[in-house]
Design an enzyme around this catalytic site. Structure first.
Site, mmCIF file in Angstrom:
data_model
loop_
_atom_site.group_PDB
_atom_site.id
_atom_site.type_symbol
_atom_site.label_atom_id
_atom_site.label_comp_id
_atom_site.label_asym_id
_atom_site.label_seq_id
_atom_site.Cartn_x
_atom_site.Cartn_y
_atom_site.Cartn_z
ATOM 1 N N SER A 138 -16.808 0.900 -15.823
ATOM 2 C CA SER A 138 -16.971 2.081 -16.670
ATOM 3 C C SER A 138 -16.007 3.154 -16.204
ATOM 4 O O SER A 138 -15.657 3.207 -15.006
ATOM 5 C CB SER A 138 -18.411 2.606 -16.571
ATOM 6 O OG SER A 138 -18.545 3.868 -17.201
ATOM 7 N N TYR A 151 -26.380 4.822 -12.298
ATOM 8 C CA TYR A 151 -25.492 4.019 -13.139
ATOM 9 C C TYR A 151 -24.037 4.221 -12.706
ATOM 10 O O TYR A 151 -23.298 3.250 -12.505
ATOM 11 C CB TYR A 151 -25.662 4.397 -14.606
ATOM 12 C CG TYR A 151 -24.701 3.691 -15.533
ATOM 13 C CD1 TYR A 151 -25.012 2.441 -16.065
ATOM 14 C CD2 TYR A 151 -23.470 4.262 -15.861
ATOM 15 C CE1 TYR A 151 -24.119 1.786 -16.906
ATOM 16 C CE2 TYR A 151 -22.580 3.612 -16.704
ATOM 17 C CZ TYR A 151 -22.906 2.380 -17.225
ATOM 18 O OH TYR A 151 -22.022 1.730 -18.054
#
Length: 246
Positions: A138, A151
């Site tokens: 990400s 996350y």
């Protein structure tokens, strides 16, 4: 990584990025296995695609990973590409004592899952022609979103792990990292229609263009470079202000 003639496992293939990558690779002439927890979603991915095969497993369960890998190699001994795409994202308040169940599940699914699955398959992959491991991290690996601290941390760890894998597997297994920006998927509620996020189809188009022209070690679409290069370009605080506003 070659674009056709592979046998590719895509985890988290029942929705979002995993689903669309699976369908695009299928269109290019690959055998694709989509794996995850939701049988009906996996079946939906495979519907109308003769060479997409759904298989159910739980990436958070070490015993189920071992069971799944035995079944997978038994059915698809030509497997030569692993795509670690499965992931979950929870918003969290780190400013006060809380129930850590969501944070712990995020670590298990997003980090331990890919590590365990890679470990279970690495010997098999190393014996295959054109072998590759593709890890989906990400942009938040490079500039975290504070309200999704765990996350972001798992994606930073997966980025680091990918670098180590690439160094150690050089000459045996290609290691590629896909770095998504904010993409319109259902990773979080309402995200699939959120203004300012990159449409899923556009993102996958841009990713596949890079794979078809010879994927670099890091597949970064233009929107991802805002975060990927923030520290190098002296824009980290500016980029953090953006992720804090999400």
């Amino acid at each position: 990584m070659k674009t056709s003639g592979n046998t590719i496992l895509v985890t988290g293939g029942g929705s979002g990025i995993g689903r669309e990558l699976a369908r695009r690779w299928h269109e290019l002439g690959n055998t694709v296995i989509v794996a995850g927890r939701n049988e009906s979603s996996l079946a939906e991915t495979a519907e109308g695609h003769a060479n997409i095969h759904p298989m159910v497993f739980d990436v958070s369960d070490p015993a189920d990973i071992e069971r799944f890998v035995r079944d997978l190699i038994g059915r698809f001994p030509a497997l030569n590409v692993l795509v670690n795409n499965a992931g979950i994202m929870h918003y969290e308040d780190v400013t006060t004592k809380r129930d850590l169940a969501d944070a712990e599940a995020t670590v298990v699914t997003n980090l331990l899952g890919p590590i365990r699955l890679t470990d279970a398959l690495v010997d098999h992959l190393a014996r295959q022609d054109g072998a590759a491991i593709v890890n989906v991290s990400s942009g938040l690996a490079f500039v975290p979103m504070p309200k999704a601290a765990t996350y972001s941390a798992t994606k930073a760890a997966l980025h680091s792990y990918s670098i180590s894998l690439r160094a150690k597997l050089e000459g045996a297994v290609e290691v590629i990292e896909i770095v998504p920006p904010a993409v319109q998927t259902e990773l979080t509620p309402g995200q699939s229609t959120r203004e300012g996020y990159l449409p899923l189809g556009t993102f996958v188009d841009q990713v596949m263009m890079q794979f078809e022209s010879g994927a670099p070690p890091e597949v970064c679409v233009p929107n991802a470079l805002v975060l990927r290069n923030a520290e190098k370009e002296g824009r980290f605080e500016e980029a953090l202000a953006i992720t804090r506003s999400f």
